[in-house]
Design an enzyme around this catalytic site. Sequence first.
Site, PDB file in Angstrom:
ATOM      1  N   GLY A   1       5.833   5.108  -8.892  1.00  0.00           N
ATOM      2  CA  GLY A   1       6.623   3.183  -9.379  1.00  0.00           C
ATOM      3  C   GLY A   1       5.587   2.468  -9.621  1.00  0.00           C
ATOM      4  O   GLY A   1       5.831   0.982  -9.759  1.00  0.00           O
ATOM      5  N   HIS A   2       4.688   1.806  -8.078  1.00  0.00           N
ATOM      6  CA  HIS A   2       3.226   0.530  -7.645  1.00  0.00           C
ATOM      7  C   HIS A   2       3.055   0.836  -9.595  1.00  0.00           C
ATOM      8  O   HIS A   2       2.092  -0.007  -9.780  1.00  0.00           O
ATOM      9  CB  HIS A   2       3.045   1.144  -7.006  1.00  0.00           C
ATOM     10  CG  HIS A   2       3.291   0.312  -5.642  1.00  0.00           C
ATOM     11  ND1 HIS A   2       3.790   1.797  -4.911  1.00  0.00           N
ATOM     12  CD2 HIS A   2       4.267  -0.270  -5.146  1.00  0.00           C
ATOM     13  CE1 HIS A   2       4.293   1.554  -3.473  1.00  0.00           C
ATOM     14  NE2 HIS A   2       4.233   0.086  -3.352  1.00  0.00           N
TER      15      HIS A   2
ATOM     16  N   GLN B   1       8.015  -9.354   7.539  1.00  0.00           N
ATOM     17  CA  GLN B   1       8.963  -8.876   7.465  1.00  0.00           C
ATOM     18  C   GLN B   1       9.812  -7.182   8.349  1.00  0.00           C
ATOM     19  O   GLN B   1      10.175  -7.000   7.482  1.00  0.00           O
ATOM     20  CB  GLN B   1       8.739  -8.987   5.855  1.00  0.00           C
ATOM     21  CG  GLN B   1       8.071  -7.331   5.551  1.00  0.00           C
ATOM     22  CD  GLN B   1       7.671  -6.861   3.914  1.00  0.00           C
ATOM     23  OE1 GLN B   1       6.526  -7.826   3.582  1.00  0.00           O
ATOM     24  NE2 GLN B   1       7.769  -6.619   3.489  1.00  0.00           N
TER      25      GLN B   1
ATOM     26  N   ASP C   1      13.792  -2.556  -4.977  1.00  0.00           N
ATOM     27  CA  ASP C   1      14.443  -3.803  -3.730  1.00  0.00           C
ATOM     28  C   ASP C   1      15.067  -5.065  -4.817  1.00  0.00           C
ATOM     29  O   ASP C   1      15.006  -5.950  -5.188  1.00  0.00           O
ATOM     30  CB  ASP C   1      13.132  -4.150  -2.909  1.00  0.00           C
ATOM     31  CG  ASP C   1      12.598  -3.020  -2.732  1.00  0.00           C
ATOM     32  OD1 ASP C   1      13.327  -2.282  -1.745  1.00  0.00           O
ATOM     33  OD2 ASP C   1      10.864  -2.907  -2.939  1.00  0.00           O
TER      34      ASP C   1
ATOM     35  N   GLY D   1       0.879  -1.206   0.185  1.00  0.00           N
ATOM     36  CA  GLY D   1       0.501  -0.510   0.612  1.00  0.00           C
ATOM     37  C   GLY D   1       0.706   1.554   0.493  1.00  0.00           C
ATOM     38  O   GLY D   1       2.199   1.638  -0.326  1.00  0.00           O
TER      39      GLY D   1
ATOM     40  N   HIS E   1       2.681   4.535  -4.942  1.00  0.00           N
ATOM     41  CA  HIS E   1       3.219   5.955  -5.671  1.00  0.00           C
ATOM     42  C   HIS E   1       3.242   5.345  -7.219  1.00  0.00           C
ATOM     43  O   HIS E   1       3.382   3.834  -7.868  1.00  0.00           O
ATOM     44  CB  HIS E   1       4.537   6.558  -5.001  1.00  0.00           C
ATOM     45  CG  HIS E   1       5.766   5.664  -5.093  1.00  0.00           C
ATOM     46  ND1 HIS E   1       5.511   4.642  -6.124  1.00  0.00           N
ATOM     47  CD2 HIS E   1       5.811   5.195  -3.877  1.00  0.00           C
ATOM     48  CE1 HIS E   1       7.463   3.655  -5.560  1.00  0.00           C
ATOM     49  NE2 HIS E   1       7.031   4.282  -3.825  1.00  0.00           N
TER      50      HIS E   1
END
Length: 279
Positions: free
Chosen positions: A36-37, A61, A150, A31, A34
């Site tokens: 990037g998602h 995590q 990532d 959630g 931005h």
Amino acid sequence: MKVCHTVAECRETLGQYRRASESIGLVPTMGFLHAGHMALVKEAKRHSDRVVATIFVNPTQFGETADLDAYPRNEARDLVMLKEAGVDVVLIPEVADVYPEGDETIVETTRMANMLHGKVRPGHFRGVTTVVARLFNFTQPDVACFGEKDYQQLQVIKRMTRDLGFPIEIIGVPIVREADGLAMSSRNVRLTPQDRQAALVLSRALDAAEVSDAPTVDALRDVIATAISTEPRATLRGLDIVQAETLNTIEDRLSGAVAIMLSVEFGGVLLLDQRVITL
Ligand code: PAF
């Protein structure tokens, strides 16, 4: 767009698509979305007939409860963005649906999870692979999209998918940057205006690395560390130069595809950036 709050409801909807021979693309998120998602959604749409996104702030995590509690959330805005991007289904499961009472199964890439960032965040990648394996089972997608930002996470997920034989194509999606070069991240909103400006040193350091003719790991490390040291607000926290696919250490001379993984802190906010260069 259908919003499912239970795994059962989501399975039912995705089952209908599958019976109609439609392929499914998965975009797992925590959630606070931005651009990037949205690039992940766009890529998933390119590769599949239907797209399912998940919003789940995965407790396993996070090392400390404080980090989990501080994780930014804005479900209403996320749903607007996903709908506008053309997502078909959103799964927003409860923790108890993902981790049922008495749960004791974990998934871990034993080597890759415990090196590099995994050393400073013990258990982090185990939490990621455990939740992603479950999300794969819940949604059974044909493809799943993850950001290259990532970088270690992407390699860990690729390895887990291969090792467990999930019939899923893992697609790495290039970093989306602000106009001035800063990699998009949910953490950027926590930067002060001065730190936001200072953070441009990350992409500058990677640019310097890319154009340098540094022949060895040490020489490349110097180029990057020197670039970071020009910014007094930046504290270099991690700089790993490894073989791009295996994440193995490179002893001396650079060759083939090399991943540079950089983490730099600005006023308590840790930012990551990475680049793969081929020599
Ligand atoms: O990258 C993330 O947002 C998370 O690590 C992921 C892949 C959704 C798993 O919780």
